[in-house]
Design a protein around this motif. Structure first.
Motif, PDB file in Angstrom:
ATOM      1  N   PRO A  57       6.015  34.416  14.612  1.00  0.00           N
ATOM      2  CA  PRO A  57       5.332  33.305  15.274  1.00  0.00           C
ATOM      3  C   PRO A  57       3.824  33.513  15.407  1.00  0.00           C
ATOM      4  N   GLN A  58       3.352  34.737  15.281  1.00  0.00           N
ATOM      5  CA  GLN A  58       1.906  35.015  15.373  1.00  0.00           C
ATOM      6  C   GLN A  58       1.169  34.667  14.078  1.00  0.00           C
ATOM      7  N   ASN A  59       1.885  34.556  12.970  1.00  0.00           N
ATOM      8  CA  ASN A  59       1.239  34.286  11.685  1.00  0.00           C
ATOM      9  C   ASN A  59       0.553  32.927  11.718  1.00  0.00           C
ATOM     10  N   GLY A  60      -0.692  32.919  11.260  1.00  0.00           N
ATOM     11  CA  GLY A  60      -1.451  31.676  11.208  1.00  0.00           C
ATOM     12  C   GLY A  60      -2.218  31.576   9.912  1.00  0.00           C
ATOM     13  N   PHE A  61      -2.660  30.351   9.580  1.00  0.00           N
ATOM     14  CA  PHE A  61      -3.429  30.161   8.354  1.00  0.00           C
ATOM     15  C   PHE A  61      -4.467  29.073   8.527  1.00  0.00           C
ATOM     16  N   ILE A  62      -5.496  29.191   7.722  1.00  0.00           N
ATOM     17  CA  ILE A  62      -6.456  28.111   7.499  1.00  0.00           C
ATOM     18  C   ILE A  62      -6.631  28.018   5.992  1.00  0.00           C
ATOM     19  N   ASP A  63      -6.404  26.820   5.463  1.00  0.00           N
ATOM     20  CA  ASP A  63      -6.531  26.550   4.033  1.00  0.00           C
ATOM     21  C   ASP A  63      -7.604  25.490   3.857  1.00  0.00           C
ATOM     22  N   MET A  64      -8.670  25.827   3.152  1.00  0.00           N
ATOM     23  CA  MET A  64      -9.788  24.907   2.953  1.00  0.00           C
ATOM     24  C   MET A  64      -9.797  24.420   1.508  1.00  0.00           C
ATOM     25  N   ASN A  65      -9.877  23.112   1.341  1.00  0.00           N
ATOM     26  CA  ASN A  65      -9.948  22.498   0.020  1.00  0.00           C
ATOM     27  C   ASN A  65     -11.206  21.651  -0.054  1.00  0.00           C
ATOM     28  N   LEU A  66     -12.110  22.038  -0.945  1.00  0.00           N
ATOM     29  CA  LEU A  66     -13.382  21.329  -1.114  1.00  0.00           C
ATOM     30  C   LEU A  66     -13.336  20.539  -2.415  1.00  0.00           C
ATOM     31  N   ARG A  67     -13.460  19.228  -2.300  1.00  0.00           N
ATOM     32  CA  ARG A  67     -13.535  18.358  -3.473  1.00  0.00           C
ATOM     33  C   ARG A  67     -14.999  17.977  -3.675  1.00  0.00           C
ATOM     34  N   ILE A  68     -15.482  18.167  -4.903  1.00  0.00           N
ATOM     35  CA  ILE A  68     -16.879  17.852  -5.201  1.00  0.00           C
ATOM     36  C   ILE A  68     -16.957  17.042  -6.489  1.00  0.00           C
ATOM     37  N   GLY A  69     -18.056  16.305  -6.620  1.00  0.00           N
ATOM     38  CA  GLY A  69     -18.309  15.594  -7.860  1.00  0.00           C
ATOM     39  C   GLY A  69     -18.804  16.552  -8.931  1.00  0.00           C
ATOM     40  N   LYS A  70     -18.746  16.097 -10.165  1.00  0.00           N
ATOM     41  CA  LYS A  70     -19.205  16.920 -11.287  1.00  0.00           C
ATOM     42  C   LYS A  70     -20.723  17.023 -11.278  1.00  0.00           C
ATOM     43  N   GLY A  71     -21.223  17.995 -12.024  1.00  0.00           N
ATOM     44  CA  GLY A  71     -22.660  18.098 -12.182  1.00  0.00           C
ATOM     45  C   GLY A  71     -23.264  19.399 -11.696  1.00  0.00           C
ATOM     46  N   ARG A  72     -22.424  20.304 -11.219  1.00  0.00           N
ATOM     47  CA  ARG A  72     -22.925  21.605 -10.767  1.00  0.00           C
ATOM     48  C   ARG A  72     -22.406  22.691 -11.692  1.00  0.00           C
ATOM     49  N   SER A  73     -23.240  23.679 -11.905  1.00  0.00           N
ATOM     50  CA  SER A  73     -22.840  24.779 -12.788  1.00  0.00           C
ATOM     51  C   SER A  73     -21.761  25.626 -12.122  1.00  0.00           C
ATOM     52  N   ALA A  74     -21.090  26.432 -12.943  1.00  0.00           N
ATOM     53  CA  ALA A  74     -20.082  27.351 -12.414  1.00  0.00           C
ATOM     54  C   ALA A  74     -20.714  28.303 -11.409  1.00  0.00           C
ATOM     55  N   ILE A 110     -13.915  16.425  -8.973  1.00  0.00           N
ATOM     56  CA  ILE A 110     -13.300  15.109  -9.038  1.00  0.00           C
ATOM     57  C   ILE A 110     -13.693  14.434 -10.347  1.00  0.00           C
ATOM     58  N   ASP A 111     -12.750  13.805 -10.991  1.00  0.00           N
ATOM     59  CA  ASP A 111     -13.008  13.030 -12.198  1.00  0.00           C
ATOM     60  C   ASP A 111     -13.689  11.731 -11.769  1.00  0.00           C
ATOM     61  N   ALA A 112     -14.946  11.539 -12.148  1.00  0.00           N
ATOM     62  CA  ALA A 112     -15.727  10.379 -11.712  1.00  0.00           C
ATOM     63  C   ALA A 112     -15.107   9.055 -12.147  1.00  0.00           C
ATOM     64  N   GLU A 113     -14.410   9.052 -13.274  1.00  0.00           N
ATOM     65  CA  GLU A 113     -13.790   7.816 -13.755  1.00  0.00           C
ATOM     66  C   GLU A 113     -12.600   7.394 -12.898  1.00  0.00           C
TER      67      GLU A 113
END
Length: 128
Positions: A57-74, A110-113
């Motif tokens: 019951p002590q186990n906890g999590f935080i999961d972060m998902n960042l969605r961004i538009g295209k146009g930035r380098s790796a 994210i796929d802009a189309e």
């Protein structure tokens, strides 16, 4: 379009100031210089039901998902991810002192189309 969705286990309610965590993530995203203030969205979702690892019951999590538009380098995406992950990890250092916490971050383009947006905030912040 940097939109961060933070999902977290309900047992973290007393341990984590989610409003403060959202503000920290938004500030860190802005500090990268890769995202415009009017596009940043950070929100947290509480997972009432979950099963984590050995189900203590002590186990906890935080999961972060960042969605961004295209146009930035790796390199830019990696640098932004590292900055966000480091800031959140530092904020949650007390949780890492226990053997019951997991943190994750994923960045997806994210796929802009296949993405539709209408934003009345941008013109106000741009002064137009």
């Amino acid at each position: 379009m940097p939109h961060m969705a933070i999902e977290y286990s309900a047992n973290l309610d007393a341990a984590v100031d989610m409003d403060g965590l959202c503000a920290l993530v938004a500030d860190t995203m802005l500090e990268t210089g890769l995202f415009e203030i009017g596009a940043i969205r950070v929100r947290a979702f509480r997972a009432q039901s979950y099963a984590i690892a050995d189900r203590l019951p002590q186990n906890g999590f935080i999961d972060m998902n960042l969605r961004i538009g295209k146009g930035r380098s790796a390199e830019e995406k990696k640098s932004a991810g590292e900055a966000i992950f480091a800031a959140v990890s530092a904020r949650l250092a007390e949780l890492f002192a226990t053997p019951h916490f997991a943190l994750s971050l994923e960045i997806r383009e994210i796929d802009a189309e296949l993405s539709w947006k209408k934003n009345a905030i941008h013109p106000r912040l741009r002064g137009k």
